[in-house]
Scaffold this active site. Structure first.
Site, PDB file in Angstrom:
ATOM      1  N   HIS A 224      -1.648  -2.787   2.975  1.00 50.18           N
ATOM      2  CA  HIS A 224      -2.484  -3.600   2.158  1.00 50.18           C
ATOM      3  C   HIS A 224      -3.484  -4.368   2.722  1.00 50.18           C
ATOM      4  O   HIS A 224      -3.899  -3.796   3.945  1.00 50.18           O
ATOM      5  CB  HIS A 224      -1.574  -4.662   1.295  1.00 50.18           C
ATOM      6  CG  HIS A 224      -0.483  -3.811   0.632  1.00 50.18           C
ATOM      7  ND1 HIS A 224      -0.572  -3.061  -0.399  1.00 50.18           N
ATOM      8  CD2 HIS A 224       0.970  -3.623   0.873  1.00 50.18           C
ATOM      9  CE1 HIS A 224       0.533  -2.411  -0.848  1.00 50.18           C
ATOM     10  NE2 HIS A 224       1.694  -3.087  -0.078  1.00 50.18           N
TER      11      HIS A 224
ATOM     12  N   GLU B  32       2.364 -10.071   2.096  1.00 50.53           N
ATOM     13  CA  GLU B  32       2.779  -9.035   3.005  1.00 50.53           C
ATOM     14  C   GLU B  32       1.440  -8.429   3.838  1.00 50.53           C
ATOM     15  O   GLU B  32       1.769  -8.183   4.927  1.00 50.53           O
ATOM     16  CB  GLU B  32       3.001  -7.806   1.846  1.00 50.53           C
ATOM     17  CG  GLU B  32       3.524  -6.716   2.227  1.00 50.53           C
ATOM     18  CD  GLU B  32       3.668  -5.474   1.543  1.00 50.53           C
ATOM     19  OE1 GLU B  32       3.916  -4.399   1.942  1.00 50.53           O
ATOM     20  OE2 GLU B  32       3.467  -5.653   0.323  1.00 50.53           O
TER      21      GLU B  32
ATOM     22  N   HIS C  71       5.153  -2.192   6.113  1.00 44.49           N
ATOM     23  CA  HIS C  71       5.216  -2.977   4.662  1.00 44.49           C
ATOM     24  C   HIS C  71       6.465  -3.904   4.718  1.00 44.49           C
ATOM     25  O   HIS C  71       7.263  -3.840   5.507  1.00 44.49           O
ATOM     26  CB  HIS C  71       5.530  -1.995   3.603  1.00 44.49           C
ATOM     27  CG  HIS C  71       4.273  -1.051   3.075  1.00 44.49           C
ATOM     28  ND1 HIS C  71       3.391  -1.382   2.367  1.00 44.49           N
ATOM     29  CD2 HIS C  71       3.942   0.037   3.994  1.00 44.49           C
ATOM     30  CE1 HIS C  71       2.518  -0.453   2.437  1.00 44.49           C
ATOM     31  NE2 HIS C  71       2.579   0.356   3.265  1.00 44.49           N
TER      32      HIS C  71
ATOM     33  N   GLU D  84       9.532  -0.548   5.371  1.00 48.99           N
ATOM     34  CA  GLU D  84       9.849  -1.723   4.477  1.00 48.99           C
ATOM     35  C   GLU D  84      10.890  -2.757   5.297  1.00 48.99           C
ATOM     36  O   GLU D  84      11.934  -2.572   5.233  1.00 48.99           O
ATOM     37  CB  GLU D  84      10.392  -1.525   3.188  1.00 48.99           C
ATOM     38  CG  GLU D  84       9.598  -0.553   2.166  1.00 48.99           C
ATOM     39  CD  GLU D  84       8.238  -1.426   1.418  1.00 48.99           C
ATOM     40  OE1 GLU D  84       8.223  -2.458   1.851  1.00 48.99           O
ATOM     41  OE2 GLU D  84       7.638  -0.693   0.872  1.00 48.99           O
TER      42      GLU D  84
END
Length: 294
Positions: free
Chosen positions: A83, A120, A175, A257
């Site tokens: 992101h 994040e 992430h 993650e």
């Protein structure tokens, strides 16, 4: 405090005894100083000196020693910080559909955040900087898909192309998840077999699985973070065919993650700088181990 040697040790001259006592007195002082420094955590661009070889346990019981500094000369690693903190200002751009092989998907998303507002995208960029520093110290050439220098993006298809163009020996996308409170732990996402449109992951499925196992083992051992209790059936390993960053990759690649940004136990870790250094160390050890096996 005086030191009493073994019974068969010859008596030392007085000058040598004095030197021995002085040295013995200095050692605890130096050790305390070092412990105080290390407790402060490390800056992402100033990695610690190489530790003694250690063993990383991966899922399935596989283990391997961490190699010495400078051992990755000639290897290329691409790190994708998930992101972008500016994505929310560019909704039209990030909602644009791009081809991911199996269909179309949005260019990118804003990512998640903790309930207190820690994004994040900020977490992933900080972790990427720490990971880059560690891998470069091992001699690797490291490229980031973005370095906080773009207003938004890049899109998921471009993120994949950056790794492909660099002919990366390994690529990883960083992430943190946004599941419900009580859902905690980490998981590694590996590409499934996709052969459609612009995507053909078949050549990278096997090496990506090995990369994922190494990263999961190093991460768990170094951070103590448990495998996800809500995905992966307790293995910490998940296979997906709906992620453009994996579908369009032609080099071994995985996502990690690192924890759940909505669970208070995980949040306490994800928002800690010293813990993120441990996370970077664990991921680095997994990547280094994989590169030495490839």
């Amino acid at each position: 405090m005086s030191y009493e040697g073994p019974e068969d040790e010859a008596p030392q001259p007085r000058s040598r005894r004095a030197l021995t006592i002085t040295f013995a007195a200095l050692v605890p002082v130096a050790l305390l100083g070092w412990l105080g420094w290390s407790a402060l955590g490390e800056e992402p661009d100033r990695p610690a000196a190489a530790a003694s070889p250690s063993v990383s346990a991966a899922p399935g019981g596989t283990s391997s020693p961490s190699p010495s500094a400078g051992s990755l000369a000639g290897k290329v690693v691409v790190i994708d910080p998930g992101h972008n903190t500016g994505n929310f200002r560019h909704t039209a751009e990030i909602n644009k559909q791009v081809d991911i092989g199996t269909g179309k998907k949005e260019c990118d998303t804003t990512g998640t955040a903790t309930n207190a507002g820690y994004p994040e995208a900020e977490f992933t960029l900080d972790l990427a900087h720490r990971l880059r520093a560690l891998l470069e110290r091992q001699g690797a050439t490291v490229e980031l898909t973005h370095d906080g220098d773009r207003e938004w993006g890049p899109c998921v298809d471009e993120r994949a192309r950056i790794g492909n163009t660099a002919h990366a020996d390994a690529a990883i996308s960083l992430h943190a998840d946004g599941s419900a409170e009580g859902s905690r732990g980490f998981h590694v996402i590996m590409p499934g077999a996709v052969h459609a449109g612009a995507a053909d992951t078949r050549p990278i499925v096997a090496p990506s699985k090995k990369l994922g196992a190494r990263v999961a083992g190093g991460y768990r051992r170094t951070t103590g973070e448990p495998f996800s209790n809500y995905l992966g059936d307790g293995t910490g390993m998940v296979t997906r065919t709906d992620l453009g960053g994996l579908n369009l990759s032609t080099v071994p690649k995985v996502f990690i993650e690192c924890g759940n940004m909505r669970d208070k136990s995980d949040v306490a870790l994800l928002t800690s700088g010293p813990w993120r250094q441990k996370a970077a160390q664990g991921i680095s050890e997994g990547i280094v181990s994989f590169l030495h096996e490839s």
